[in-house]
Scaffold this motif. Sequence first.
Motif, PDB file in Angstrom:
ATOM      1  N   ALA A  84       0.887  -1.093   0.059  1.00  0.00           N
ATOM      2  CA  ALA A  84      -0.174  -0.078  -0.046  1.00  0.00           C
ATOM      3  C   ALA A  84       0.893   1.349  -0.121  1.00  0.00           C
ATOM      4  CB  ALA A  84      -0.864  -0.060   1.349  1.00  0.00           C
ATOM      5  N   PHE A  85       1.957   1.246   0.757  1.00  0.00           N
ATOM      6  CA  PHE A  85       2.775   2.307   0.873  1.00  0.00           C
ATOM      7  C   PHE A  85       3.907   2.508   0.052  1.00  0.00           C
ATOM      8  CE2 PHE A  85       0.952   2.109   5.562  1.00  0.00           C
ATOM      9  CZ  PHE A  85      -0.067   3.184   5.011  1.00  0.00           C
ATOM     10  N   ASN A  86       4.177   1.374  -0.895  1.00  0.00           N
ATOM     11  CA  ASN A  86       5.084   1.708  -2.047  1.00  0.00           C
ATOM     12  C   ASN A  86       4.444   2.289  -3.091  1.00  0.00           C
ATOM     13  OD1 ASN A  86       7.515   0.952  -0.984  1.00  0.00           O
ATOM     14  ND2 ASN A  86       7.234  -1.231  -1.327  1.00  0.00           N
ATOM     15  N   THR A  87       5.020   2.798  -3.905  1.00  0.00           N
ATOM     16  CA  THR A  87       4.503   3.400  -4.920  1.00  0.00           C
ATOM     17  C   THR A  87       4.176   2.383  -6.294  1.00  0.00           C
ATOM     18  OG1 THR A  87       5.745   5.382  -5.030  1.00  0.00           O
ATOM     19  CG2 THR A  87       4.734   5.010  -7.127  1.00  0.00           C
ATOM     20  N   PRO A  88       2.933   2.245  -6.404  1.00  0.00           N
ATOM     21  CA  PRO A  88       2.379   1.130  -7.377  1.00  0.00           C
ATOM     22  C   PRO A  88       2.571   1.698  -8.930  1.00  0.00           C
ATOM     23  CG  PRO A  88       0.483   2.437  -6.519  1.00  0.00           C
ATOM     24  CD  PRO A  88       1.727   3.085  -5.940  1.00  0.00           C
ATOM     25  N   GLY A  89       3.737   1.326  -9.353  1.00  0.00           N
ATOM     26  CA  GLY A  89       4.220   1.629 -10.799  1.00  0.00           C
ATOM     27  C   GLY A  89       3.287   1.394 -11.861  1.00  0.00           C
ATOM     28  N   LYS A  90       2.820   0.140 -12.040  1.00  0.00           N
ATOM     29  CA  LYS A  90       1.738  -0.271 -13.019  1.00  0.00           C
ATOM     30  C   LYS A  90       0.419   0.745 -12.841  1.00  0.00           C
ATOM     31  CE  LYS A  90       3.377  -4.808 -13.615  1.00  0.00           C
ATOM     32  NZ  LYS A  90       3.162  -6.365 -13.556  1.00  0.00           N
ATOM     33  N   LEU A  91      -0.108   0.978 -11.587  1.00  0.00           N
ATOM     34  CA  LEU A  91      -1.126   1.786 -11.388  1.00  0.00           C
ATOM     35  C   LEU A  91      -1.022   3.477 -11.931  1.00  0.00           C
ATOM     36  CD1 LEU A  91      -4.001   1.005 -10.490  1.00  0.00           C
ATOM     37  CD2 LEU A  91      -3.417   2.020  -8.188  1.00  0.00           C
ATOM     38  N   VAL A  92       0.125   3.786 -11.782  1.00  0.00           N
ATOM     39  CA  VAL A  92       0.351   5.263 -12.239  1.00  0.00           C
ATOM     40  C   VAL A  92       1.337   5.049 -13.408  1.00  0.00           C
ATOM     41  CG1 VAL A  92       0.130   5.903  -9.865  1.00  0.00           C
ATOM     42  CG2 VAL A  92       2.174   5.295 -10.558  1.00  0.00           C
ATOM     43  N   ASN A  93       1.123   4.124 -14.211  1.00  0.00           N
ATOM     44  CA  ASN A  93       2.046   4.068 -15.538  1.00  0.00           C
ATOM     45  C   ASN A  93       1.623   5.026 -16.429  1.00  0.00           C
ATOM     46  OD1 ASN A  93       3.402   3.512 -18.036  1.00  0.00           O
ATOM     47  ND2 ASN A  93       2.744   1.293 -17.892  1.00  0.00           N
ATOM     48  N   PRO A  94       2.386   6.163 -16.890  1.00  0.00           N
ATOM     49  CA  PRO A  94       2.239   7.274 -17.664  1.00  0.00           C
ATOM     50  C   PRO A  94       1.317   6.792 -18.934  1.00  0.00           C
ATOM     51  CG  PRO A  94       4.248   7.730 -16.841  1.00  0.00           C
ATOM     52  CD  PRO A  94       3.841   6.370 -16.198  1.00  0.00           C
ATOM     53  N   ALA A  95       1.931   5.605 -19.484  1.00  0.00           N
ATOM     54  CA  ALA A  95       1.646   4.960 -20.813  1.00  0.00           C
ATOM     55  C   ALA A  95       0.126   4.973 -20.686  1.00  0.00           C
ATOM     56  CB  ALA A  95       2.118   3.953 -21.269  1.00  0.00           C
ATOM     57  N   ILE A  96      -0.546   4.557 -19.362  1.00  0.00           N
ATOM     58  CA  ILE A  96      -1.975   4.531 -19.284  1.00  0.00           C
ATOM     59  C   ILE A  96      -2.724   5.455 -18.603  1.00  0.00           C
ATOM     60  CG2 ILE A  96      -3.683   3.019 -17.933  1.00  0.00           C
ATOM     61  CD1 ILE A  96      -1.368   0.635 -17.812  1.00  0.00           C
ATOM     62  N   VAL A  97      -2.106   5.964 -17.771  1.00  0.00           N
ATOM     63  CA  VAL A  97      -3.060   7.313 -17.202  1.00  0.00           C
ATOM     64  C   VAL A  97      -3.044   8.622 -18.011  1.00  0.00           C
ATOM     65  CG1 VAL A  97      -3.086   8.773 -15.216  1.00  0.00           C
ATOM     66  CG2 VAL A  97      -2.264   6.432 -14.812  1.00  0.00           C
ATOM     67  N   ASN A  98      -2.020   8.793 -18.779  1.00  0.00           N
ATOM     68  CA  ASN A  98      -1.912   9.902 -19.602  1.00  0.00           C
ATOM     69  C   ASN A  98      -2.895   9.955 -20.902  1.00  0.00           C
ATOM     70  OD1 ASN A  98      -0.014  11.354 -18.115  1.00  0.00           O
ATOM     71  ND2 ASN A  98       1.715  10.691 -19.616  1.00  0.00           N
ATOM     72  N   LEU A  99      -3.346   8.637 -20.963  1.00  0.00           N
ATOM     73  CA  LEU A  99      -4.602   8.489 -22.185  1.00  0.00           C
ATOM     74  C   LEU A  99      -5.933   9.183 -21.672  1.00  0.00           C
ATOM     75  CD1 LEU A  99      -3.901   4.917 -23.194  1.00  0.00           C
ATOM     76  CD2 LEU A  99      -3.214   6.728 -24.587  1.00  0.00           C
ATOM     77  N   PHE A 100      -5.995   9.262 -20.317  1.00  0.00           N
ATOM     78  CA  PHE A 100      -7.319   9.905 -20.170  1.00  0.00           C
ATOM     79  C   PHE A 100      -7.296  11.029 -19.174  1.00  0.00           C
ATOM     80  CE2 PHE A 100      -6.487   6.084 -17.620  1.00  0.00           C
ATOM     81  CZ  PHE A 100      -6.737   6.637 -16.336  1.00  0.00           C
ATOM     82  N   ARG A 101      -6.112  11.515 -18.626  1.00  0.00           N
ATOM     83  CA  ARG A 101      -6.000  12.663 -17.739  1.00  0.00           C
ATOM     84  C   ARG A 101      -4.839  13.347 -17.961  1.00  0.00           C
ATOM     85  NH1 ARG A 101      -6.695  11.391 -11.576  1.00  0.00           N
ATOM     86  NH2 ARG A 101      -8.808  10.641 -12.472  1.00  0.00           N
ATOM     87  N   TYR A 102      -4.601  14.478 -17.752  1.00  0.00           N
ATOM     88  CA  TYR A 102      -3.374  15.429 -17.695  1.00  0.00           C
ATOM     89  C   TYR A 102      -3.088  15.994 -16.283  1.00  0.00           C
ATOM     90  CZ  TYR A 102      -6.380  19.775 -17.820  1.00  0.00           C
ATOM     91  OH  TYR A 102      -7.242  20.496 -17.165  1.00  0.00           O
ATOM     92  N   SER A 103      -4.012  15.861 -15.399  1.00  0.00           N
ATOM     93  CA  SER A 103      -3.437  16.330 -14.057  1.00  0.00           C
ATOM     94  C   SER A 103      -4.051  15.388 -12.978  1.00  0.00           C
ATOM     95  CB  SER A 103      -4.008  17.864 -13.897  1.00  0.00           C
ATOM     96  OG  SER A 103      -3.776  18.269 -12.672  1.00  0.00           O
ATOM     97  N   GLY A 104      -3.362  15.581 -12.064  1.00  0.00           N
ATOM     98  CA  GLY A 104      -3.628  14.542 -10.814  1.00  0.00           C
ATOM     99  C   GLY A 104      -3.545  13.044 -11.052  1.00  0.00           C
ATOM    100  N   ASN A 105      -2.681  12.868 -11.733  1.00  0.00           N
ATOM    101  CA  ASN A 105      -2.568  11.361 -12.180  1.00  0.00           C
ATOM    102  C   ASN A 105      -2.221  10.487 -11.034  1.00  0.00           C
ATOM    103  OD1 ASN A 105      -2.835  12.426 -14.585  1.00  0.00           O
ATOM    104  ND2 ASN A 105      -0.550  11.807 -15.295  1.00  0.00           N
TER     105      ASN A 105
END
Length: 260
Positions: A84-105
């Motif tokens: 929980a307290f480690n950064t979940p790299g796959k969940l905040v992967n820019p290749a995914i998140v940047n497809l639908f938002r540009y802020s507050g990723n």
Amino acid sequence: IRDIIVTGVQTCALPISTKGEDYSRLEETWKEIVAARGKWLAAVAKQVGGVIENRTLGGRGSATFVRVPEDKQRAAVKFLLDNAFNTPGKLVNPAIVNLFRYSGNTSEVANQQRGLLNTLLSSSVMGRLFDAEQQVGEKAYTATELVGDLQSGIFSELKADAPKVDPLRRQLQRAYVDILSREFNPPADASVTVPVGPPTRRGGFSPPARTSELRGVARVSLEVLSKEIAGAIAKAKDPATVAHLKDLGAEISQALASKK
């Protein structure tokens, strides 16, 4: 379920989008995964200071309420630190998140981490840990042990030869220090004036006694953390990390200097 908790990844039977359409379906699925992950992590956090209720009637069975064993509480804290307290790299992967938002990723993940930390260090959990220590003695998982385990895991970067703290972890570390610092500088709140103490000569009521188990533990823990931060600053080369650690060090010094 475990994939959702650990990596934030879930296999979706539907395509993430149709040619010519936006990524709203992907965003909806991503939010559902984050929400499901949060619920399961919250269930793990309930083990800390947890109480099991047995539906027994008089003369049948043992005690109605029993404490979650110490080893299970420790295992729950370790699981949260690892997942929980480690950064979940796959969940905040820019290749995914940047497809639908540009802020507050990363805001949802940061809020989730902050909520879990607030739960673990809440007055209700501290109260139950205190009760357990009173009842089972050395077999209890104490507030001191909980805070020590959390601090060691959340600030694990400080032990590195060249400490570097990523943005999500910086927010988490700041949240941790903020929570402990509030023990010395509680926020102004109208609820504090609720008449819970004995009447004074002027007809008012004395303020409630401070009985939080976290206060004493927080002071010792922040003193230790302050020294560790000072040592890490001397080793750190990343400018953002240095600025972050110096800010935390100043905040800790201010909190410990408080006369409250």
